[in-house]
Design an enzyme around this catalytic site. Structure first.
Site, PDB file in Angstrom:
ATOM      1  N   GLU A   1       6.433  41.362 101.901  1.00 44.58           N
ATOM      2  CA  GLU A   1       5.739  41.454 100.627  1.00 44.58           C
ATOM      3  C   GLU A   1       4.734  42.588 100.791  1.00 44.58           C
ATOM      4  OE1 GLU A   1       2.983  38.352  99.563  1.00 44.58           O
ATOM      5  OE2 GLU A   1       2.924  38.993  97.470  1.00 44.58           O
TER       6      GLU A   1
ATOM      7  N   ARG B   1       7.341  31.864 114.487  1.00 45.50           N
ATOM      8  CA  ARG B   1       6.644  33.136 114.363  1.00 45.50           C
ATOM      9  C   ARG B   1       5.837  33.395 115.634  1.00 45.50           C
ATOM     10  NH1 ARG B   1       3.375  32.330 109.541  1.00 45.50           N
ATOM     11  NH2 ARG B   1       3.719  34.554 109.355  1.00 45.50           N
TER      12      ARG B   1
ATOM     13  N   LYS C   1      -1.917  38.197 107.398  1.00 45.01           N
ATOM     14  CA  LYS C   1      -2.295  39.338 106.564  1.00 45.01           C
ATOM     15  C   LYS C   1      -3.597  39.071 105.821  1.00 45.01           C
ATOM     16  CE  LYS C   1       1.912  40.342 104.781  1.00 45.01           C
ATOM     17  NZ  LYS C   1       2.884  40.974 103.865  1.00 45.01           N
TER      18      LYS C   1
END
Length: 567
Positions: free
Chosen positions: A34, A260, A270
């Site tokens: 994104e 992850r 982020k």
RNA sequence: UGGGGUGUGGCCAAGCGGUUAAGGCAGCGGCUUUUGAUGCCGCCAUUCGGAGGUUCGAGUCCUCCCACCCCAGCCA
């Protein structure tokens, strides 16, 4: 088939059986960022995995921006992400894709679902919707709008799209099961109204698809076979499949989740990285202390180190915490074999070699790399050697002791790296009691050989000619967080910030050849560490910067088995 | 107390019922060295979250228990 020298991870095993069973004949993966921030080391793992899989199986990997929320997305991020992926060394198949390319198709499919009686326009507001959703242990209850006529939903959706409905008043929801133990199946939102311009579609749309309604269909449109994402999406998988099964999509992708990457002494979110940038704790997304791809690049970390690190990580379903030293290992490993060597004195101390004439100038030859590998011959460089040189303050000690046997001390000898052996005679102090000059004598005929009297120096010291060196600033970095787990507990991650993560050294003296160093080469400053010219010429205190100023960022220190004095 | 996932040395991790439980990182010894770097050699889990059970044999199969992670955004 994948490389079988390493054990196959669970995704490769799945692909192998899919291939054998004839379920797929060409593997297609995708990296779907994104554009709401810069890429970080965690994304690198996903990039290496997805592009790596495509490479191993002779398939394709798409780069697709998941730009379904214009409130958070910007073109600046798109550009930065493209640059980072390329820098890491990957090339996507075909054109760059965008979720926004499919807004039209998605809208048609939404209408299709309404006509099928599987979606409806809901007029519950956010708070009501939360109440109707139930809790983790109690089922939700149906929206009063759930069974409204198909035509009505169709019309209302049109109104929503055209901007005739205010934000928050209506949503389009999938009609699934408000009593499902899986909360994401309790009539999830497919479209919400956002009267916000989109970085690519401008103001063409007033409604935007939610992730769950978009992602799987994007995969299906692109023919993605293996849609790899992180663990937190596991509970969305049934919903992912529901849309694929209930829509006339052109292919049937499958989602697989892996753990992850978490790195200690670091944050990989982020949102948090953006906060560090926005609040000025760092000098932008590419601050060399940031775990972003661009930050690591600016710091001098080679792309191949990042790739090797990622390849060393397991693709599994455990959510572990990887030690920073594991990343550092791959940085040193690469740099040790490929970084050209140079000498730079960080804290200069003048040494006058008194038995050399004032105008002595000798060009010494030094290899640019200690191991002259046949495939890696970096050649030689010349080092001007003069009567006055600099060595590091820390390499001279007033008193000899066993601990300082490898340093220069009065009456003792030291080897100048790539040069002669010298012996310290005496030294000069200033009013403050600091040693400001050392007088030494050169031991003759010691270039490339031991002293004739067989009194061998115990240590080697790097140096630079006073007259033939160039000034530079050096930014020394420590980890951004002193807290190994800045995310843990209920404290703020900002409390874990290391106040001494940046130390600026000015007046450093670099070997002449470094005057035209470029930001794309990381050097080993011998005995000091790895350094790379800063692409921004200074950071944080930009008043110190001028276009022609030499500034180096410390990439990483050399390992050291020796504890510094006093520490 | 719903659903989904995971537990092998300080960290990551292989192991897919059958020799003494791979490997990497970190650490610790030693050797080499014109970088206290690199390189090389050696050491580092009687034990696989716990307890039972099946089996000639279990980290691997079964049962129960414990711990941790994710899900109740009109974020992704």
């Amino acid at each position: 088939m994948a490389d079988d020298s390493k054990p196959l991870n669970f995704i490769q095993q799945t692909i192998n059986s899919d291939l054998e069973a004839g379920l797929v004949d060409k593997v297609v993966t995708r990296f779907p960022p994104e554009p709401n921030g810069y890429l970080h080391i965690g994304h690198a793992k996903s990039i290496c995995l997805n592009f790596g899989l495509a490479e191993q199986y002779g398939g394709d990997c798409h780069l697709r921006f998941d730009d379904t929320n214009p409130e958070k997305e910007e073109d600046e991020y798109v550009q930065a992400i493209i640059e980072d992926v390329q820098w890491l060394g990957f090339q996507w198949s075909g054109e760059i894709r965008y979720a926004s390319d499919y807004f039209g198709q998605l809208y048609e499919w939404a209408q299709y679902l309404i006509r099928e009686g599987k979606a409806y326009v809901c007029e519950l507001n956010a708070e009501q919707m939360r109440e109707y959703r139930g809790t983790l242990t109690e089922p939700g209850k149906n929206s009063p709008f759930r069974d409204r006529p198909v035509e009505e939903s169709l019309t209302l959706l049109e109104y929503m799209k055209n901007g005739d409905v205010d934000e928050g008043l209506m949503t389009l929801r999938a009609k699934i099961d408000m009593a499902s133990p899986n909360v994401s199946l309790r009539d999830p939102v497919m479209y919400r109204i956002k009267k916000v311009p989109h970085h690519r579609t401008g103001d063409a749309w007033n409604i935007y698809p939610a992730y769950d309604f978009a992602h799987g269909q994007e995969d299906a449109i692109e023919g993605v076979t293996h849609s790899v994402c992180t663990l937190e999406f596991a509970s969305n998988r049934p919903l992912y499949n529901w849309f694929i099964e209930n829509l006339p999509v052109p292919s049937t992708p499958h989602q697989y989740e892996f753990g992850r990457l978490n790195l200690n002494y670091s944050v990989t979110s982020k949102r948090k990285l953006k906060q560090l940038v926005d609040e000025g704790h760092v000098d932008g997304w590419n601050d060399p202390r940031m775990p972003t791809i661009s930050g690591m690049r600016r710091r001098g970390v080679p792309a191949v180190s990042i790739r090797n690190f990622c390849d060393s990580l397991a693709v599994s379903k455990t959510d572990g915490m990887v030690d920073m030293s594991q990343l550092e290992h791959f940085i040193r490993d690469e740099l040790n074999t490929n970084a050209p060597r140079a000498m730079t004195v960080l804290r200069p101390l003048k040494v006058v070699i008194t038995n050399l004439p004032e105008d002595h100038l000798e060009q010494l030859i030094a290899p640019s790399h200690p191991t002259q590998h046949p495939n890696l011959d970096m050649g030689d460089r010349t080092l001007p050697f003069t009567r006055e040189i600099y060595i590091d303050q820390d390499d001279f000690k007033e008193e000899y002791s066993k601990k300082f046997k490898k340093k220069l001390t009065p009456g003792k000898r030291i080897r100048l790296r790539n040069g002669y052996v010298i012996e310290a005679d005496d030294y000069v102090k200033n009013e403050a009691g600091e040693v400001v000059q050392v007088n030494a004598s050169l031991v003759p005929d010691t270039l490339g050989k031991d002293p004739a009297d067989e009194i061998k120096p115990k240590g080697v010291v790097h140096w630079v000619s006073v007259q033939h060196s160039v000034d530079c600033d050096i930014y020394m970095y420590d980890r951004l967080f002193s807290d190994p787990l800045p995310d843990a507990g209920d404290k703020s991650f900002l409390d874990g910030i290391n106040p001494e993560s940046l130390q600026v050294l000015t007046g450093c003296k670099a070997e002449l050849s470094l005057a035209d160093a470029t930001e794309s080469t990381t050097y080993q400053f011998e005995r000091e560490g790895y350094f790379c010219r800063d692409s921004k010429n200074g950071c944080k205190d930009s008043q110190n910067s001028s276009p022609d100023k030499l500034v180096f960022n410390q990439t990483i220190a050399l390992r050291s088995a020796w504890a510094e004095a006093g520490s």
